[in-house]
Write a protein that holds these residues in place. Structure first.
Motif, short mmCIF file in Angstrom:
data_model
loop_
_atom_site.label_atom_id
_atom_site.label_comp_id
_atom_site.label_asym_id
_atom_site.label_seq_id
_atom_site.Cartn_x
_atom_site.Cartn_y
_atom_site.Cartn_z
N VAL B 147 0.83 -1.22 0.00
CA VAL B 147 0.00 0.00 0.00
C VAL B 147 0.85 1.26 0.00
O VAL B 147 0.63 2.18 -0.79
N VAL B 148 1.88 1.32 0.88
CA VAL B 148 2.68 2.55 0.95
C VAL B 148 3.39 2.82 -0.37
O VAL B 148 3.36 3.92 -0.90
N TYR B 149 4.02 1.76 -0.92
CA TYR B 149 4.77 2.01 -2.15
C TYR B 149 3.86 2.26 -3.34
O TYR B 149 4.18 3.08 -4.20
N SER B 150 2.69 1.59 -3.40
CA SER B 150 1.86 1.88 -4.57
C SER B 150 1.25 3.28 -4.46
O SER B 150 1.14 3.99 -5.47
N ALA B 151 0.92 3.71 -3.24
CA ALA B 151 0.43 5.08 -3.09
C ALA B 151 1.53 6.08 -3.46
O ALA B 151 1.28 7.08 -4.13
N SER B 152 2.75 5.78 -3.03
CA SER B 152 3.86 6.69 -3.34
C SER B 152 4.11 6.76 -4.84
O SER B 152 4.31 7.85 -5.39
N ILE B 153 4.06 5.60 -5.48
CA ILE B 153 4.26 5.59 -6.93
C ILE B 153 3.13 6.34 -7.62
O ILE B 153 3.35 7.09 -8.57
N GLY B 154 1.92 6.18 -7.07
CA GLY B 154 0.78 6.92 -7.60
C GLY B 154 1.02 8.42 -7.55
O GLY B 154 0.80 9.14 -8.54
N VAL B 155 1.49 8.90 -6.41
CA VAL B 155 1.75 10.34 -6.26
C VAL B 155 2.86 10.78 -7.21
O VAL B 155 2.79 11.84 -7.84
N TRP B 156 3.85 9.94 -7.35
CA TRP B 156 4.96 10.25 -8.25
C TRP B 156 4.45 10.41 -9.69
O TRP B 156 4.77 11.39 -10.37
N LEU B 157 3.61 9.43 -10.12
CA LEU B 157 3.07 9.50 -11.48
C LEU B 157 2.19 10.73 -11.64
O LEU B 157 2.26 11.44 -12.64
#
Lengths: 308, 289
Positions: B147-157
């Motif tokens: 969850v943390v990394y996919s949310a972070s990647i989401g924000v990055w994108l």
């Protein structure tokens, strides 16, 4: 009924913290160099003095200036670092410095680890142990000397150079002021005062522990400095008095100490950045007007109108 | 020996998760307003508590995450509107001190409201544990990391690929020009704070669930480590925040595993930060001006 001893304790503490804040005011107020780690310098002075007097049995009267000099030397180091950094990054560097120093106090046995150093001797003079009111007088004498220095500095070449740098670094540089040198001086003098204050604190409390010098203490000193007002030699005393007395007078506040500091800082910086008696504050203008007479008041106000 | 290296890598990545999430929020807010948003850690902390309350009342992990993120987002935007926008013209150290004071206020308020003692935050999900080649991993850890990394990647994108994210990056160049080009600056600032704060709140709740406790000073370490990470990453660089967070977490985890505690972890992080600031004032990944 307030006991006299209690009153003396409070006044001594005010004197000690006012001294540390006076140092912070040199760095932040006059020179405009942000320092959010002043408590670390207080701690360096306190531990230097405590170790010298307990482990090496050196007299307090020698340990006191040495504590200041130790802080002064480390202040030079931070000053050298500060040359390369812009305001907000200097600020976080000083926060980091505070954390590192406290961690060293906690981790190395020389500093007593988590127990700290106990049985720090009280100073003696002519066979008399300086306790309560005598100690308070000692603190006040040191504070008076520091304020005298501050007074001298305000009107000296040093004070003017610091102010010129604060106003406009490039302009100061082109006027032939060695900006780097004065920035280092600002940090090391500020640290010296803090170191002496630390020594006084150590011999007053007779025991010290790493947590006495944490980042929250830096925030307290910062509150004192900004509340009293930057660039005023009386500001630190007023600031320290209010910050220490307030929780004593309004007991319930003691429990909300940190919340009080935080609200003070936010409200002050938003609505009254010059503090109570800082340069350019209402009181400061009135006092200057009183001593300089009508004409200069008008000049001063014109200047202020121009500034804003 | 080999498996312990992998194990420490996994621990490091786990430790990094929260650094990355916090640093991303700090980066997008610092990038726009040039304010070092220490109070971001207070937002993270309150996100954790709001998520905890939501969990106590609803018993749902998903709702807990949603409420934590939403609550944090609202607090973040409120801070930006009330304190940062009016103080934009003041020198940077003033806003920094305001931000530190706000952070102190938020953690002390949490302590006064919920008590100084840690609160247990154990969710009802069963935890499965696997050992693969000597490396131990459990289901909770996988959930946390996912969850943390996919949310972070989401924000990055979002920040680097979408129109709105790119418009925000444009603001970093020049707010005045962006205004004259018809960009709704205030709305963009709000949205950046909203996104960053929601990510902080979400990671706050997840940290609580993963370590099974929350406490009023859980933001302290994060507050200043976040700064270390954006210094490592080179202020305002989004990929720098991610890489910086990973570097910090992984090196901390190896340092402790192989060298013990020479200095407390937090002091070590600051030491790295100060050294980098002295040698490369623009940060590891930052471009010099």
């Amino acid at each position: 009924m307030i006991s006299v001893l209690y009153l003396i304790t409070i006044l001594t503490l005010i004197g000690i913290y006012a001294l540390a804040t006076l140092g912070l005011n040199i760095t932040m107020g006059y020179a405009g160099q942000v320092n959010l780690g002043q408590a670390a310098f207080v701690g360096i002075g306190a531990f230097t003095s405590a170790i010298l007097t307990t482990s090496y049995h050196i007299s307090f009267w020698i340990a006191l200036p040495l504590a200041g000099i130790m802080a002064f030397l480390i202040g030079i180091l931070i000053g050298i670092v500060s040359i390369r950094l812009k305001q907000d990054f200097l600020a976080i560097t000083t926060i980091g410095f505070n954390f590192i120093v406290v961690a060293i106090f906690l981790y190395y046995d020389v500093f007593g680890g988590s127990f700290g150093i106990i049985n720090i001797p009280r100073p003696t003079l002519f066979g008399i142990t300086l306790k309560s009111s005598y100690y308070m007088i000692l603190v006040f004498i040191v504070l008076a000397i520091a304020m005298f220095f501050n007074y001298w500095m305000e009107n000296s070449w040093l004070g003017m150079a610091l102010r010129a740098i604060k106003e406009d670094e490039d302009a100061a540089e082109s006027m032939g002021i060695d900006v780097k040198k004065y920035k280092i001086i600002a940090f090391s003098f500020g640290a010296f005062f803090a170191g002496v204050a630390g020594s006084l604190l150590a011999h007053f409390k007779t025991y010290i522990v790493w947590s006495d010098f944490g980042f929250s203490v830096s925030i307290m000193l910062l509150t004192m400095c900004i509340l009293g007002g930057l660039e005023s030699m009386y500001g630190p005393i007023i600031g320290a008095s209010i910050v220490i007395l307030l929780p004593e007078i309004f007991r319930p506040l003691a429990e909300y100490r940190l919340i009080t500091y935080a609200i003070f800082l936010i409200v002050l910086l938003k609505y009254m950045p010059q503090g109570i008696i800082g340069r350019g504050s209402y009181l400061d203008r009135k006092i200057r007007a009183f001593f300089k007479g009508e004409e200069s008041t008008r000049k001063e106000e014109d200047q202020n109108a121009e500034d804003s | 020996m080999y498996s312990s290296i992998i194990q420490e890598l996994l621990n490091g990545i786990t430790l990094s998760a929260v650094y990355v999430a916090i640093a991303l929020g700090l980066t997008i807010t610092y990038g726009i307003l040039k304010i070092l948003h220490i109070a971001h850690a207070g937002v993270y902390l309150w996100g954790a508590y709001i998520g905890y309350i939501a969990y106590v009342y609803t018993g749902s992990v998903i709702l807990s995450l949603i409420f934590g993120a939403l609550g944090a987002a609202l607090i973040g935007v409120a801070i930006e509107r009330v304190f940062y926008i009016p103080a934009l013209d003041s020198p940077p150290h003033i806003t920094l001190i305001i931000s530190i004071a706000l952070f102190t206020l938020l953690s002390e308020l949490a302590a006064k409201t919920f008590g100084y003692h840690p609160k247990g935050f154990t969710i009802h999900w069963p935890i499965y544990s696997w050992t693969i080649g000597g490396v131990v991993i459990n289901s909770m850890q996988i959930f946390f990391l996912a969850v943390v990394y996919s949310a972070s990647i989401g924000v990055w994108l979002w920040a680097t690929k979408t129109r709105m994210g790119l418009a925000s990056r444009a603001l970093i160049q020049d707010i005045e020009t962006a205004k004259s080009m018809g960009v709704n600056v205030n709305r963009l600032i709000d949205i950046n704070f909203l996104v960053g704060s929601a990510l902080a709140g979400l990671s706050g709740v997840l940290v609580g669930m993963y370590y099974t406790i929350i406490w009023p000073h859980m933001g302290d370490v994060v507050a200043y480590k976040g700064l270390v990470v954006i210094v490592l990453g080179g202020f305002g660089s989004i990929i720098g925040a991610i890489v910086g967070g990973l570097i910090l977490g992984i090196s901390e985890s190896y340092l402790i595993a192989y060298f013990g505690n020479i200095l407390p972890r937090d002091a070590f992080a600051f030491l790295i930060m100060i050294i980098i600031l002295i040698l490369r004032p623009q940060g590891l990944f930052g471009r010099s001006e």
